[in-house]
Write a protein that holds these residues in place. Structure first.
Motif, PDB file in Angstrom:
ATOM      1  N   VAL A 242       0.833  -1.200   0.000  1.00  0.00           N
ATOM      2  CA  VAL A 242       0.000   0.000   0.000  1.00  0.00           C
ATOM      3  C   VAL A 242       0.870   1.254   0.000  1.00  0.00           C
ATOM      4  O   VAL A 242       0.656   2.194  -0.775  1.00  0.00           O
ATOM      5  CB  VAL A 242      -0.945   0.008   1.217  1.00  0.00           C
ATOM      6  N   GLY A 243       1.868   1.281   0.884  1.00  0.00           N
ATOM      7  CA  GLY A 243       2.736   2.445   0.975  1.00  0.00           C
ATOM      8  C   GLY A 243       3.480   2.730  -0.312  1.00  0.00           C
ATOM      9  O   GLY A 243       3.637   3.883  -0.708  1.00  0.00           O
ATOM     10  N   ARG A 244       3.952   1.677  -0.970  1.00  0.00           N
ATOM     11  CA  ARG A 244       4.694   1.868  -2.214  1.00  0.00           C
ATOM     12  C   ARG A 244       3.801   2.472  -3.299  1.00  0.00           C
ATOM     13  O   ARG A 244       4.227   3.338  -4.053  1.00  0.00           O
ATOM     14  CB  ARG A 244       5.294   0.539  -2.676  1.00  0.00           C
ATOM     15  N   VAL A 245       2.557   1.995  -3.381  1.00  0.00           N
ATOM     16  CA  VAL A 245       1.655   2.535  -4.403  1.00  0.00           C
ATOM     17  C   VAL A 245       1.309   3.990  -4.102  1.00  0.00           C
ATOM     18  O   VAL A 245       1.359   4.850  -4.997  1.00  0.00           O
ATOM     19  CB  VAL A 245       0.370   1.689  -4.482  1.00  0.00           C
ATOM     20  N   VAL A 255       1.053   0.860 -12.932  1.00  0.00           N
ATOM     21  CA  VAL A 255       1.358   0.103 -11.711  1.00  0.00           C
ATOM     22  C   VAL A 255       1.410  -1.389 -12.023  1.00  0.00           C
ATOM     23  O   VAL A 255       0.495  -1.942 -12.636  1.00  0.00           O
ATOM     24  CB  VAL A 255       0.299   0.373 -10.629  1.00  0.00           C
ATOM     25  N   LEU A 256       2.477  -2.049 -11.581  1.00  0.00           N
ATOM     26  CA  LEU A 256       2.629  -3.494 -11.735  1.00  0.00           C
ATOM     27  C   LEU A 256       2.254  -4.211 -10.446  1.00  0.00           C
ATOM     28  O   LEU A 256       2.847  -3.976  -9.391  1.00  0.00           O
ATOM     29  CB  LEU A 256       4.082  -3.838 -12.101  1.00  0.00           C
ATOM     30  N   PRO A 276      -9.333   2.941  -2.897  1.00  0.00           N
ATOM     31  CA  PRO A 276     -10.206   4.048  -2.482  1.00  0.00           C
ATOM     32  C   PRO A 276      -9.438   5.302  -2.075  1.00  0.00           C
ATOM     33  O   PRO A 276      -9.917   6.423  -2.291  1.00  0.00           O
ATOM     34  CB  PRO A 276     -10.993   3.462  -1.302  1.00  0.00           C
ATOM     35  N   GLN A 277      -8.233   5.145  -1.519  1.00  0.00           N
ATOM     36  CA  GLN A 277      -7.444   6.314  -1.149  1.00  0.00           C
ATOM     37  C   GLN A 277      -6.999   7.083  -2.380  1.00  0.00           C
ATOM     38  O   GLN A 277      -7.012   8.330  -2.378  1.00  0.00           O
ATOM     39  CB  GLN A 277      -6.230   5.883  -0.320  1.00  0.00           C
ATOM     40  N   LEU A 278      -6.606   6.373  -3.439  1.00  0.00           N
ATOM     41  CA  LEU A 278      -6.223   7.054  -4.673  1.00  0.00           C
ATOM     42  C   LEU A 278      -7.413   7.777  -5.297  1.00  0.00           C
ATOM     43  O   LEU A 278      -7.286   8.913  -5.772  1.00  0.00           O
ATOM     44  CB  LEU A 278      -5.640   6.043  -5.664  1.00  0.00           C
TER      45      LEU A 278
END
Length: 290
Positions: A242-245, A255-256, A276-278
């Motif tokens: 999650v943090g990396r994205v 995104v891979l 949902p955060q994005l």
């Protein structure tokens, strides 16, 4: 598809028609250095008025061909191999894969490799459906051949189904007949399931060479890489994914992620947290279309 055998006449005509439509669309591909003339395939954004793709830059027996043993093939993605010179194929032939969007605002592309897998793919499809987000699924033929209903579900939900080879080999180590077999057999399974061959492919491990670009072009496909690797294939835990994205999110990013090739429960759970955060932060999602 037998080795060294080209697609049937109907497939060739369909591929030619797709290239004709792409040439007239005139969208935002910018790999002009690698392509004789302009060539593009349209993109359809998740928000009206936004679209376009641009960039420079990862089983069971099939109906045709010998049985293929499911591979322990999930290793670290690699950088592109140095292209070599081979005979010219049908235009356009890329020298690099597309790996990002251009000129589409706060828009990104989600991609999932190695599936479909009944343990994880349905969960990813469910989350994407809940938030009405399209994605690209690069499938392996040895996984897809016995999961054609999942391919149809992907297409019905508006996702793009791409070619990720048959058994996930290191393509740069294969002879021409091997590359053609890996890509051709997978395109055949996709066409049988969906009624049309794939228009996009991704080299396993991100390892490309000139021959793979040429054979991909012969089969009517464009190469798509990625900008942001979630590293979910290392199974680092949900929060690191999650943090990396979230940290890597930016306009035009591809995104891979993975929906097969190991325990992908973390990938399923991470998608439910970062998607949902994005969306709440204003990002939208698109996929390349024919």
């Amino acid at each position: 598809m037998k080795k060294d055998q080209m697609p049937g006449r109907r497939s060739v005509l369909r591929i030619a028609a797709c290239f004709g439509a792409a040439a007239t669309a005139g969208l935002l591909f910018t790999d002009r250095e690698a392509t004789p003339g302009k060539a593009a395939l349209p993109g359809k954004a998740a928000v009206p008025g936004e679209g376009g793709v641009a960039g420079a830059a990862g089983g069971p027996r099939a109906a045709a061909g010998p049985p293929v043993k499911a591979s322990a093939y999930r290793l670290q993605p690699m950088t592109a191999a140095t292209p070599q010179r081979y005979r010219r194929a049908l235009p356009p032939v890329r020298r690099r894969p597309f790996d990002r969007l251009s000129g589409v605002g706060r828009t990104m592309v989600l991609t999932f490799d190695d599936g479909p897998d009944r343990r994880y793919t349905p969960g990813i499809l469910s989350t994407l459906r809940e938030y009405k987000v399209p994605a690209v699924f690069f499938v392996c033929g040895e996984m897809a051949t016995d999961n054609r209903d999942l391919l149809r579900q992907m297409a019905d939900d508006g996702h793009v189904v791409g070619n990720h080879s048959w058994s996930h080999p290191l393509v740069t180590k294969l002879p021409p007949s091997g590359i053609r077999d890996e890509l051709g057999r997978t395109s055949e399974v996709i066409e049988q399931a969906l009624g049309a061959p794939p228009l996009w492919y991704r080299a396993p491990y991100g390892a490309w060479n000139r021959l793979s670009f040429e054979i991909g072009a012969e089969l009517g496909m464009e190469p798509l890489a990625w900008t942001l690797d979630t590293l979910d294939w290392t199974e680092p835990g949900v929060q690191p994914i999650v943090g990396r994205v979230l940290e890597g999110a930016a306009p035009g990013v591809v995104v891979l992620s993975h929906d097969a090739g190991g325990d992908r429960s973390q990938s399923v759970a991470a998608l439910r947290r970062y998607l949902p955060q994005l969306l709440e932060s204003g990002y939208r999602f698109t996929v390349p279309r024919r």
